[in-house]
Motif scaffolding. Sequence first.
Motif, PDB file in Angstrom:
ATOM      1  N   ASP A   1       7.887   3.413 -10.508  1.00  0.00           N
ATOM      2  CA  ASP A   1       7.877   2.139  -9.799  1.00  0.00           C
ATOM      3  C   ASP A   1       9.294   1.733  -9.403  1.00  0.00           C
ATOM      4  N   VAL A   2      10.228   1.848 -10.332  1.00  0.00           N
ATOM      5  CA  VAL A   2      11.618   1.471 -10.057  1.00  0.00           C
ATOM      6  C   VAL A   2      12.210   2.364  -8.973  1.00  0.00           C
ATOM      7  N   TYR A   3      12.009   3.672  -9.093  1.00  0.00           N
ATOM      8  CA  TYR A   3      12.569   4.600  -8.104  1.00  0.00           C
ATOM      9  C   TYR A   3      11.969   4.355  -6.723  1.00  0.00           C
ATOM     10  N   ALA A   4      10.677   4.161  -6.655  1.00  0.00           N
ATOM     11  CA  ALA A   4      10.028   3.922  -5.362  1.00  0.00           C
ATOM     12  C   ALA A   4      10.539   2.643  -4.722  1.00  0.00           C
ATOM     13  N   ALA A   5      10.775   1.622  -5.528  1.00  0.00           N
ATOM     14  CA  ALA A   5      11.299   0.360  -4.995  1.00  0.00           C
ATOM     15  C   ALA A   5      12.730   0.529  -4.500  1.00  0.00           C
ATOM     16  N   LEU A   6      13.555   1.210  -5.271  1.00  0.00           N
ATOM     17  CA  LEU A   6      14.960   1.383  -4.880  1.00  0.00           C
ATOM     18  C   LEU A   6      15.111   2.214  -3.611  1.00  0.00           C
ATOM     19  N   THR A   7      14.222   3.172  -3.403  1.00  0.00           N
ATOM     20  CA  THR A   7      14.344   4.063  -2.238  1.00  0.00           C
ATOM     21  C   THR A   7      13.508   3.581  -1.053  1.00  0.00           C
TER      22      THR A   7
ATOM     23  N   ILE B   1       0.837  -1.202   0.000  1.00  0.00           N
ATOM     24  CA  ILE B   1       0.000   0.000   0.000  1.00  0.00           C
ATOM     25  C   ILE B   1       0.869   1.248   0.000  1.00  0.00           C
ATOM     26  N   ASN B   2       1.884   1.265   0.851  1.00  0.00           N
ATOM     27  CA  ASN B   2       2.769   2.421   0.917  1.00  0.00           C
ATOM     28  C   ASN B   2       3.539   2.605  -0.394  1.00  0.00           C
TER      29      ASN B   2
ATOM     30  N   LYS C   1       2.735   6.691   5.986  1.00  0.00           N
ATOM     31  CA  LYS C   1       2.610   5.258   6.192  1.00  0.00           C
ATOM     32  C   LYS C   1       1.155   4.903   6.426  1.00  0.00           C
ATOM     33  N   VAL C   2       0.746   3.799   5.867  1.00  0.00           N
ATOM     34  CA  VAL C   2      -0.592   3.267   6.096  1.00  0.00           C
ATOM     35  C   VAL C   2      -0.438   1.993   6.897  1.00  0.00           C
ATOM     36  N   ARG C   3      -1.256   1.824   7.911  1.00  0.00           N
ATOM     37  CA  ARG C   3      -1.236   0.608   8.701  1.00  0.00           C
ATOM     38  C   ARG C   3      -2.580  -0.079   8.580  1.00  0.00           C
TER      39      ARG C   3
ATOM     40  N   VAL D   1       4.380   5.627  -5.552  1.00  0.00           N
ATOM     41  CA  VAL D   1       4.331   5.637  -7.019  1.00  0.00           C
ATOM     42  C   VAL D   1       3.261   6.610  -7.503  1.00  0.00           C
ATOM     43  N   SER D   2       2.130   6.626  -6.827  1.00  0.00           N
ATOM     44  CA  SER D   2       1.035   7.524  -7.197  1.00  0.00           C
ATOM     45  C   SER D   2       1.468   8.985  -7.129  1.00  0.00           C
ATOM     46  N   ASN D   3       2.064   9.364  -6.017  1.00  0.00           N
ATOM     47  CA  ASN D   3       2.491  10.758  -5.840  1.00  0.00           C
ATOM     48  C   ASN D   3       3.536  11.162  -6.873  1.00  0.00           C
ATOM     49  N   LEU D   4       4.496  10.278  -7.109  1.00  0.00           N
ATOM     50  CA  LEU D   4       5.559  10.605  -8.049  1.00  0.00           C
ATOM     51  C   LEU D   4       5.039  10.636  -9.485  1.00  0.00           C
ATOM     52  N   ALA D   5       4.146   9.713  -9.828  1.00  0.00           N
ATOM     53  CA  ALA D   5       3.586   9.693 -11.178  1.00  0.00           C
ATOM     54  C   ALA D   5       2.844  10.998 -11.470  1.00  0.00           C
TER      55      ALA D   5
END
Length: 202
Positions: free
Chosen positions: A135-141, A18-19, A193-195, A24-28
């Motif tokens: 997607d790639v950037y969000a995963a790497l960071t 979810i996070n 963060k979403v819990r 990805v949503s914000n960056l897109a």
Amino acid sequence: MSETTPLSFFEEDVTEEINHGIRVSNLAYCVAKELVLGEARCRELALAGMMHDIGKLYVSGYLYGRDKDTLKIEEMKYVRLHPRLGYDELMRLDFSDFVVESVLYHHENYDGSGYPENLAGDQIPLGAKILRVCDVYAALTSDRPYRSAFDSDTAVELMIDEVKNFDMKVFLAFQRAIHEEEWQEKWALPGLKVRITEEETI
């Protein structure tokens, strides 16, 4: 979820997904703005970013509540179905063509080496090209079970090493977006963060 299924079995994994979707949503959205897309299209990109990995719910047995070793080849074959599964689900829910195509092709690489269709260059829809970079950037960071998050500069360096995967116009817009001061402050917010609570899953 069954009331007899322990929430801890998958809570951490699903929460991280979810996070990841939020990031990805914000960056897109920001990359779409840099590309001077209209507000309606930018909002669709934000929606596609949030939903891009929804197909993983259908292959959750290979992703969540399992040992954190590397996926085996036969498991990866099923995990790679998630863009198509996400597309099918979003089509059923009557999302726009732009959103569902962005989700379907978000693992296509510009050089034709991606999946599910091995599309290349201008065959890949713009929305999918944007999601690919984000997607790639969000995963790497982000932290992963097998490594800590890379800082932004290192992540970009790693992406430059694989720049053949990205549309250069989109990649340059992405770099402009992440270097804006407002975006850097937003990305660094520790509270994003979403819990999931047990009450929400019953």
